[in-house]
Design a protein around this motif. Sequence first.
Motif, PDB file in Angstrom:
ATOM      1  N   ALA A  24      -8.319  12.767  -6.991  1.00  0.00           N
ATOM      2  CA  ALA A  24      -8.411  12.831  -5.371  1.00  0.00           C
ATOM      3  C   ALA A  24      -9.014  11.121  -5.800  1.00  0.00           C
ATOM      4  N   TYR A  25      -9.919  11.325  -6.764  1.00  0.00           N
ATOM      5  CA  TYR A  25     -10.789   9.858  -7.247  1.00  0.00           C
ATOM      6  C   TYR A  25      -9.446   8.476  -7.460  1.00  0.00           C
ATOM      7  N   PRO A  26      -9.067   8.610  -8.034  1.00  0.00           N
ATOM      8  CA  PRO A  26      -7.872   7.879  -8.638  1.00  0.00           C
ATOM      9  C   PRO A  26      -6.564   7.418  -7.588  1.00  0.00           C
ATOM     10  N   VAL A  27      -6.296   8.916  -7.116  1.00  0.00           N
ATOM     11  CA  VAL A  27      -5.086   8.232  -5.793  1.00  0.00           C
ATOM     12  C   VAL A  27      -6.100   7.334  -4.715  1.00  0.00           C
ATOM     13  N   GLY A  28      -6.990   8.216  -3.968  1.00  0.00           N
ATOM     14  CA  GLY A  28      -7.811   6.967  -2.718  1.00  0.00           C
ATOM     15  C   GLY A  28      -8.083   6.065  -3.911  1.00  0.00           C
ATOM     16  N   LEU A  29      -8.521   5.503  -4.571  1.00  0.00           N
ATOM     17  CA  LEU A  29      -8.340   4.391  -5.696  1.00  0.00           C
ATOM     18  C   LEU A  29      -7.731   3.386  -5.277  1.00  0.00           C
ATOM     19  N   LEU A  30      -6.094   3.921  -5.789  1.00  0.00           N
ATOM     20  CA  LEU A  30      -4.249   3.540  -5.895  1.00  0.00           C
ATOM     21  C   LEU A  30      -4.299   2.746  -4.288  1.00  0.00           C
ATOM     22  N   VAL A  31      -4.778   3.583  -3.112  1.00  0.00           N
ATOM     23  CA  VAL A  31      -4.059   3.758  -1.436  1.00  0.00           C
ATOM     24  C   VAL A  31      -5.156   2.538  -1.328  1.00  0.00           C
ATOM     25  N   PHE A  32      -6.667   2.915  -2.097  1.00  0.00           N
ATOM     26  CA  PHE A  32      -7.532   1.540  -1.392  1.00  0.00           C
ATOM     27  C   PHE A  32      -7.576   0.208  -1.943  1.00  0.00           C
ATOM     28  N   ASP A  33      -6.839  -0.224  -3.287  1.00  0.00           N
ATOM     29  CA  ASP A  33      -5.887  -0.960  -3.594  1.00  0.00           C
ATOM     30  C   ASP A  33      -4.904  -2.143  -3.154  1.00  0.00           C
ATOM     31  N   SER A  34      -4.074  -1.233  -2.674  1.00  0.00           N
ATOM     32  CA  SER A  34      -3.252  -1.498  -2.425  1.00  0.00           C
ATOM     33  C   SER A  34      -3.253  -2.555  -0.903  1.00  0.00           C
ATOM     34  N   ALA A 265       1.086  -3.668  -7.175  1.00  0.00           N
ATOM     35  CA  ALA A 265       0.972  -2.417  -7.966  1.00  0.00           C
ATOM     36  C   ALA A 265       0.775  -1.227  -7.533  1.00  0.00           C
ATOM     37  N   SER A 266       0.097  -1.215  -7.133  1.00  0.00           N
ATOM     38  CA  SER A 266      -0.863  -0.235  -5.837  1.00  0.00           C
ATOM     39  C   SER A 266      -0.322  -0.145  -5.347  1.00  0.00           C
ATOM     40  N   ALA A 267       0.555  -0.748  -4.235  1.00  0.00           N
ATOM     41  CA  ALA A 267       1.003  -0.976  -3.605  1.00  0.00           C
ATOM     42  C   ALA A 267       2.740   0.257  -3.395  1.00  0.00           C
ATOM     43  N   GLY A 269       2.922   2.213  -6.542  1.00  0.00           N
ATOM     44  CA  GLY A 269       2.366   3.448  -7.027  1.00  0.00           C
ATOM     45  C   GLY A 269       2.401   4.206  -5.673  1.00  0.00           C
ATOM     46  N   THR A 270       1.647   4.088  -4.828  1.00  0.00           N
ATOM     47  CA  THR A 270       0.994   4.724  -3.202  1.00  0.00           C
ATOM     48  C   THR A 270       2.907   5.337  -2.445  1.00  0.00           C
ATOM     49  N   LEU A 271       3.979   4.331  -3.009  1.00  0.00           N
ATOM     50  CA  LEU A 271       5.038   4.071  -1.994  1.00  0.00           C
ATOM     51  C   LEU A 271       5.491   5.559  -3.102  1.00  0.00           C
ATOM     52  N   PHE A 272       5.885   5.392  -4.296  1.00  0.00           N
ATOM     53  CA  PHE A 272       6.398   6.140  -4.894  1.00  0.00           C
ATOM     54  C   PHE A 272       5.675   7.320  -4.788  1.00  0.00           C
ATOM     55  N   LEU A 273       4.812   7.776  -4.357  1.00  0.00           N
ATOM     56  CA  LEU A 273       3.461   9.474  -4.150  1.00  0.00           C
ATOM     57  C   LEU A 273       4.134   9.646  -3.694  1.00  0.00           C
ATOM     58  N   ILE A 274       4.578   8.811  -2.247  1.00  0.00           N
ATOM     59  CA  ILE A 274       5.060   9.274  -0.813  1.00  0.00           C
ATOM     60  C   ILE A 274       6.460   9.715  -0.866  1.00  0.00           C
ATOM     61  N   VAL A 275       7.217   8.804  -2.013  1.00  0.00           N
ATOM     62  CA  VAL A 275       8.058   9.339  -1.666  1.00  0.00           C
ATOM     63  C   VAL A 275       8.309  10.628  -2.988  1.00  0.00           C
ATOM     64  N   MET A 276       7.612  10.881  -3.639  1.00  0.00           N
ATOM     65  CA  MET A 276       7.428  12.379  -4.953  1.00  0.00           C
ATOM     66  C   MET A 276       7.439  12.983  -3.579  1.00  0.00           C
TER      67      MET A 276
END
Length: 293
Positions: A24-34, A265-267, A269-276
Amino acid sequence: MSGEDRFVLCMLAPAVAILGVLVAYPVGLLVFDSFFKVDTITPHIREWVGLQNYVDALTSKRVIESAVRTVQYSLFALFFEFTFGFCAALLFSALAGQSRWHRTIFALPLMVPPIVAGLLWRFLLVGNIGILNYGLVRLGLISDPEAIAWLSSEDIVIYSVSFADIWLTTSFVALVSYAGLTNIPKDLLEAARIDGANTLKRFWHVTLPLMRPVIAVVVIVRGVDAAKTFDLIWIQTQGGPSHASEVFSMNIYQRMVRFGDLGEASASGTLFLIVMMLLAAVAYWKIWRPVHA
């Protein structure tokens, strides 16, 4: 809340805490950095850019091309993994107890680390010294070991690098499918046989519908795993030639590590996560859910 419920929550609390820290924390940080412009050299300096990173990612030709190659790689690998694996599972099921050693030998590739598998297939496919081309020459299928440039042709390299993935994980599909086949009630197959259904009809009307939950698991797990493949391709080609084997995960890595653009890169990664997540939801809805509807 009863004592039993409190006990269950206490048992689940450590797992939830670990998932919170590691997922949860890494995913939240990924979305935040995007939503920020961040350089890896000075990560403490952030500039709010809103959705600009997403716009840049979605309009980047290289990102779009890497996304298309990811789809090509995933569909190609998943098709052959499922075809070979499911056929092997059917064979194991037909052999019943006699397939014990066959299953053991068939599962050996699962014990090979991806890096080792990538190196192995690189030596099998590389240039005019690859063992595969020399084998094809001996069989008379090609006249020259340099006739097929598996890892240096931009037209076929994205499919060539998937051979390692197919070889490595077909056994996973086979074992999971075999486990599903063994759970099919034998009386249903016997009843269908008594009713006059031949082997093909029993497979199509009894076996396959009951295997839908297993197929959903295989498609979701292997589809997501193939889409996020990095190490197998990197060790073989590092995305070459001319980015012809650069998949989406590799593009994210290059954008962050080589170009230092943490925000974009975070953006990506977030798009990739949403698609998956969307693909997993569709696979669940279309394949698994109708069995229980």
